[in-house]
Design an enzyme around this catalytic site. Structure first.
Site, short mmCIF file in Angstrom:
data_model
loop_
_atom_site.label_atom_id
_atom_site.label_comp_id
_atom_site.label_asym_id
_atom_site.label_seq_id
_atom_site.Cartn_x
_atom_site.Cartn_y
_atom_site.Cartn_z
N GLY A 1 0.84 -1.19 0.00
CA GLY A 1 0.00 0.00 0.00
C GLY A 1 0.87 1.24 0.00
CD GLN B 1 3.47 5.75 2.62
OE1 GLN B 1 2.49 5.18 2.17
NE2 GLN B 1 4.51 5.10 3.11
CB CYS C 1 5.44 2.10 7.35
SG CYS C 1 4.96 3.56 6.40
CG LEU C 2 6.76 0.80 1.33
CD1 LEU C 2 6.19 1.05 -0.06
CD2 LEU C 2 7.87 -0.25 1.27
CG HIS D 1 -0.31 1.06 7.13
ND1 HIS D 1 0.67 0.53 7.94
CD2 HIS D 1 0.32 1.95 6.31
CE1 HIS D 1 1.84 1.11 7.63
NE2 HIS D 1 1.66 1.96 6.63
CD GLU D 2 -1.22 2.39 2.70
OE1 GLU D 2 -0.79 3.55 2.56
OE2 GLU D 2 -0.48 1.43 2.99
CG HIS E 1 0.48 6.51 5.51
ND1 HIS E 1 1.62 7.03 6.08
CD2 HIS E 1 0.75 5.21 5.25
CE1 HIS E 1 2.54 6.08 6.17
NE2 HIS E 1 2.03 4.97 5.68
#
Ligand code: NI
Length: 173
Positions: free
Chosen positions: A46, A51, A89-90, A131-132, A135
């Protein structure tokens, strides 16, 4: 298609509640192609627009056979027991830890065709959606980690913050 650079923990845009998208334009759909490519290259499941440094309520998800391009996603119902599971997380490379999430959620968003979607998620997809959407509300996994996990990863977090501050300044954020 192009690969975008992923902003890291410490960049102020990750703390921002992003702006809603007024309309789903071909340019924004093309942006979701780039976001999906960026996500796949980084082996993620995701990615949220902040991000990649953009103040827009857009998220993409690619998990198994599911590919979602979500414009203005909202979680409208949460259900099921809280489930604790290891998450990464990226934007916070090298840091993972247990995060408590609802087992099931119902989300609404506008898709790439401008259609309103309303879907129920469970399992891993429910976790990824939460999670997204986090963000897009300026919340990163670090906010969910226990004090012990934060202490364990303190050096990595400090280094990410220092690097992100330099990157954000360069990008004018
Ligand atoms: Ni993330």
């Amino acid at each position: 298609m192009s690969t975008l650079s992923i902003v890291k923990f410490g960049d102020p845009i990750l703390r921002k509640v992003v702006q809603p998208v007024a309309a789903v334009t071909p340019q924004l759909v093309a942006l979701t192609d780039d976001m999906l490519q960026t996500m796949h290259k980084a082996h993620g499941v995701g990615l949220a627009a902040n991000q990649v440094g953009l103040d827009m309520a857009i998220a993409v998800i690619g998990y198994r056979e599911t590919v979602l391009r979500m414009f203005n996603p909202k979680i409208v119902e949460r259900a099921g027991e809280s489930v604790v599971y290891g998450e990464g997380c990226l934007s916070v490379p090298g840091v993972d830890g247990d995060v408590k999430r609802h087992a099931e959620v119902r989300a609404q968003w506008t898709d790439e065709n401008g259609q309103q979607q309303d879907r129920h998620f469970s399992g891993h997809l429910a976790r990824i959606v939460q999670h997204e959407v986090d963000h897009l509300n300026g919340i990163v996994i670090v906010n969910h980690l226990s004090m012990a996990a934060r202490t364990l990863h303190r050096k990595t977090l400090d280094r990410l913050k220092a690097d992100a501050a330099v990157a954000a300044k360069k990008a004018g954020r």
